[in-house]
Design an enzyme around this catalytic site. Structure first.
Site, PDB file in Angstrom:
ATOM      1  N   HIS A  64      -1.511   7.862   0.576  1.00  0.00           N
ATOM      2  CA  HIS A  64      -1.166   8.970  -0.353  1.00  0.00           C
ATOM      3  C   HIS A  64      -2.137   9.836  -1.011  1.00  0.00           C
ATOM      4  O   HIS A  64      -3.247   8.963  -1.321  1.00  0.00           O
ATOM      5  CB  HIS A  64      -0.135   8.811  -1.443  1.00  0.00           C
ATOM      6  CG  HIS A  64       1.013   7.882  -0.924  1.00  0.00           C
ATOM      7  ND1 HIS A  64       1.152   6.525  -0.727  1.00  0.00           N
ATOM      8  CD2 HIS A  64       2.526   8.408  -0.488  1.00  0.00           C
ATOM      9  CE1 HIS A  64       2.351   6.274  -0.204  1.00  0.00           C
ATOM     10  NE2 HIS A  64       3.050   7.027  -0.309  1.00  0.00           N
ATOM     11  N   MET A  98      -3.220   8.363   9.538  1.00  0.00           N
ATOM     12  CA  MET A  98      -1.935   8.985   8.760  1.00  0.00           C
ATOM     13  C   MET A  98      -2.126   9.284   7.330  1.00  0.00           C
ATOM     14  O   MET A  98      -2.878   8.381   6.723  1.00  0.00           O
ATOM     15  CB  MET A  98      -0.745   8.044   9.036  1.00  0.00           C
ATOM     16  CG  MET A  98       0.647   8.597   8.428  1.00  0.00           C
ATOM     17  SD  MET A  98       0.842   8.099   6.705  1.00  0.00           S
ATOM     18  CE  MET A  98       1.749   6.604   6.678  1.00  0.00           C
ATOM     19  N   LYS A 193      15.457   6.916   4.050  1.00  0.00           N
ATOM     20  CA  LYS A 193      15.648   5.844   3.099  1.00  0.00           C
ATOM     21  C   LYS A 193      17.006   6.083   2.716  1.00  0.00           C
ATOM     22  O   LYS A 193      17.201   7.199   1.825  1.00  0.00           O
ATOM     23  CB  LYS A 193      14.443   5.733   2.343  1.00  0.00           C
ATOM     24  CG  LYS A 193      15.021   4.402   1.481  1.00  0.00           C
ATOM     25  CD  LYS A 193      13.694   4.073   0.268  1.00  0.00           C
ATOM     26  CE  LYS A 193      13.826   2.725  -0.437  1.00  0.00           C
ATOM     27  NZ  LYS A 193      12.629   2.583  -1.370  1.00  0.00           N
ATOM     28  N   ASP A 255       6.987   2.110  10.062  1.00  0.00           N
ATOM     29  CA  ASP A 255       6.764   1.148   8.954  1.00  0.00           C
ATOM     30  C   ASP A 255       7.256   0.110   9.284  1.00  0.00           C
ATOM     31  O   ASP A 255       8.511  -0.301   9.191  1.00  0.00           O
ATOM     32  CB  ASP A 255       7.421   1.783   7.833  1.00  0.00           C
ATOM     33  CG  ASP A 255       6.324   3.066   7.222  1.00  0.00           C
ATOM     34  OD1 ASP A 255       5.396   3.491   7.973  1.00  0.00           O
ATOM     35  OD2 ASP A 255       6.888   3.457   6.108  1.00  0.00           O
ATOM     36  N   ASP A 265      15.266  -1.996  -1.328  1.00  0.00           N
ATOM     37  CA  ASP A 265      13.960  -2.062  -0.426  1.00  0.00           C
ATOM     38  C   ASP A 265      13.123  -3.117  -0.893  1.00  0.00           C
ATOM     39  O   ASP A 265      12.655  -3.206  -2.121  1.00  0.00           O
ATOM     40  CB  ASP A 265      13.580  -0.725  -0.737  1.00  0.00           C
ATOM     41  CG  ASP A 265      12.354  -0.500   0.479  1.00  0.00           C
ATOM     42  OD1 ASP A 265      12.299  -1.044   1.598  1.00  0.00           O
ATOM     43  OD2 ASP A 265      11.240   0.152   0.094  1.00  0.00           O
ATOM     44  N   ASP A 267      10.347  -4.450   1.208  1.00  0.00           N
ATOM     45  CA  ASP A 267       9.004  -4.354   1.656  1.00  0.00           C
ATOM     46  C   ASP A 267       8.056  -5.611   2.023  1.00  0.00           C
ATOM     47  O   ASP A 267       7.091  -5.741   1.385  1.00  0.00           O
ATOM     48  CB  ASP A 267       8.059  -3.239   1.013  1.00  0.00           C
ATOM     49  CG  ASP A 267       8.831  -1.884   0.777  1.00  0.00           C
ATOM     50  OD1 ASP A 267       9.254  -1.380   1.896  1.00  0.00           O
ATOM     51  OD2 ASP A 267       8.690  -1.232  -0.219  1.00  0.00           O
ATOM     52  N   ASP A 297       3.919  -1.381   6.118  1.00  0.00           N
ATOM     53  CA  ASP A 297       4.437  -0.548   4.906  1.00  0.00           C
ATOM     54  C   ASP A 297       4.927  -1.833   4.062  1.00  0.00           C
ATOM     55  O   ASP A 297       6.399  -1.906   4.063  1.00  0.00           O
ATOM     56  CB  ASP A 297       5.414   0.512   4.935  1.00  0.00           C
ATOM     57  CG  ASP A 297       5.517   1.159   3.502  1.00  0.00           C
ATOM     58  OD1 ASP A 297       4.997   0.663   2.716  1.00  0.00           O
ATOM     59  OD2 ASP A 297       6.532   2.097   3.461  1.00  0.00           O
TER      60      ASP A 297
HETATM   61  C1  GCO Z   1       9.186   2.626   0.412  1.00  0.00           C
HETATM   62  C2  GCO Z   1       8.667   4.003   1.146  1.00  0.00           C
HETATM   63  C3  GCO Z   1       7.284   4.357   0.959  1.00  0.00           C
HETATM   64  C4  GCO Z   1       6.675   5.294   1.948  1.00  0.00           C
HETATM   65  C5  GCO Z   1       5.423   5.790   1.528  1.00  0.00           C
HETATM   66  C6  GCO Z   1       5.108   6.715   2.304  1.00  0.00           C
HETATM   67  O1  GCO Z   1       8.769   1.628   0.298  1.00  0.00           O
HETATM   68  O2  GCO Z   1      10.352   2.929  -0.127  1.00  0.00           O
HETATM   69  O3  GCO Z   1       8.557   3.441   2.419  1.00  0.00           O
HETATM   70  O4  GCO Z   1       6.347   3.188   1.025  1.00  0.00           O
HETATM   71  O5  GCO Z   1       6.815   4.723   3.076  1.00  0.00           O
HETATM   72  O6  GCO Z   1       5.550   6.287   0.241  1.00  0.00           O
HETATM   73  O7  GCO Z   1       5.160   8.033   2.139  1.00  0.00           O
HETATM   74 MN    MN Z   2       7.842   3.397   4.272  1.00  0.00          MN
HETATM   75 MN    MN Z   3      10.097   0.506   1.979  1.00  0.00          MN
END
Ligand code: GCO
Ligand code: MN
Ligand code: MN
Length: 400
Positions: A64, A98, A193, A255, A265, A267, A297
């Site tokens: 970002h 990206m 999302k 991702d 979420d 991650d 991600d």
């Molecule tokens: C999240 C999102 C973010 C986006 C990232 C790219 O974890 O909610 O995935 O991580 O992918 O900000 O814009």
């Molecule tokens: Mn993401």
């Molecule tokens: Mn996420």
């Protein structure tokens, strides 16, 4: 990095640049701050992240705007950071495939960015994105991700979803025109999302995004960036979302991470949860010979110090390669092959003139309507999927 080779073995599962593994600066750079607790790790410079990931075998990093250049940086700070970052890139050969815009952290985006009810905020979001696109292109990015974390509502009383979607469309149309006007080689990838941080985010799944893309002025420039966790939050099968995007030629980015169903979420480290789902995802991408970046991600457990972060990053890429190896084992397994061959035959032998690629014509419709089917016989025969699934499971569990 001071870790020894036994910690990160250079065996056949070890990540290599040609595997095209990429990492967001915000992923390994995550300091462990959460709504309940403070950071547990020191922030790392982008240049350090590039060097460490390169040693682990990654191909590149994504960012970002604000991961690299702080929101309130002076022109001098910006130049210094960029110089250091570009230095680390050329020293290591790491790429930036990206880029994306942070349209969620600053208070100005508390009510949305492109979809805000405040025209000033919408204008600012466009300005920030154009500047960030310029930066991404300068660094070599060819894919630009849009994740609308704040593009939604807590209360439907404030705006209609139609207004939200119209404004999001206006922004996409504005920005695809900006890219064309500047002759940038850049495609957009929209990331869905369902909720978080907003209570309900517009265009909540990859399927919604796909339908939306065809309403744009330049649909050919826009695809999707599905995320494992985001599709699993509403309990959907991730590989189905990815498969639909692949089939439409719209899988522009992905991702990778891990998620337990029914949670916010998470991650998590790729393939740390739902290994079978992860296997079918890798199978889908590899079987399709998808040529995109295998982007992660995700972030390390909050328990970890810096060493744990590199353990996490190496393991994510390693798990992908292990699953890729399992995919090869699946395809080579004689019993699995036999079941799949029988299925193939069953599916391709035409019945009453209907086979793969069937198309309407009046004569065919007439014969088909008159055909005497033995539905009892058609329905009586099983498909052998219990055995197929168990064989798949045994491949995964390492006993085949
Ligand atoms: C999240 C999102 C973010 C986006 C990232 C790219 O974890 O909610 O995935 O991580 O992918 O900000 O814009
Ligand atoms: Mn993401
Ligand atoms: Mn996420």
């Amino acid at each position: 990095m001071s870790q020894s080779n036994t910690r990160y073995p250079k065996d056949r599962f070890a990540p290599r640049p040609e595997d095209h593994f990429t990492w967001g600066l915000w992923t390994v750079g995550n300091t462990g701050r959460d709504p309940f607790g403070l950071a547990v790790r020191e922030p790392m410079s982008a240049a350090k992240i590039v060097r460490e990931l390169s040693q682990l075998g990654a191909y590149g990093v994504n960012l970002h705007d604000e991961d690299l250049i702080p929101f309130d940086a002076t022109a001098g700070e910006r130049d210094r950071i960029l110089r250091e970052f570009k230095g680390a890139l050329s020293e290591t050969g790491m790429k930036v495939p990206m880029a994306t815009t942070n349209l969620f952290s600053q208070p100005v985006f508390r009510e949305g960015a492109f979809t805000s009810n405040d025209a000033g905020v919408r204008a600012f979001a466009l300005q920030k994105t154009m500047r960030s696109i310029d930066l991404g292109v300068e660094l070599g990015a060819t894919t630009y991700v849009f994740w609308g974390g704040r593009e939604g509502v807590e209360t439907n009383a404030c705006k209609t979803p139609q207004d939200g979607i119209k404004r999001f469309r206006e922004a996409m149309n504005f920005l695809t025109s900006y890219v064309r006007d500047n002759k940038y080689n850049l495609k957009f990838a929209l990331e869905a999302k369902p909720n978080e941080p907003r209570g309900d985010i517009f265009l909540p799944t990859t399927g919604h995004m796909l339908a939306f893309i065809y309403t744009l002025e330049h649909p050919e420039m826009v695809g999707v960036n599905p995320e494992v966790a985001h599709e699993q939050m509403p309990g959907l099968d991730f590989s189905h979302a990815v498969g639909q995007a692949l089939e439409a030629g719209k899988l522009f980015h992905i991702d990778l991470n891990g998620q337990k169903p029914g949670r916010y979420d998470q991650d998590l480290r790729f393939a740390s949860e739902d290994q079978k789902g992860a296997f079918f995802l890798v199978k889908l991408l590899e079987d399709a010979r998808w040529d995109g970046m295998r982007h992660f991600d995700s972030h390390a457990y909050r328990t970890e110090d810096e060493r744990g972060v590199w353990d996490f990053a190496y393991a994510s890429m390693r798990s992908y390669n292990i699953l890729k190896d399992k995919v090869a084992k699946f395809h080579a397994d004689p019993e699995i092959r036999e079941i799949l061959r029988a299925l193939e035959q069953r599916g391709t032998t035409p019945v009453a003139g209907v086979g793969p690629g069937v198309k309407y014509d009046r004569a065919l419709a007439t014969t088909l309507k008159a055909h005497a089917f033995d539905a009892g016989k058609l329905g009586a025969r099983g498909y052998d999927y219990e055995r197929l699934d168990q064989l798949t499971t045994e491949v995964l569990l390492g006993v085949r």
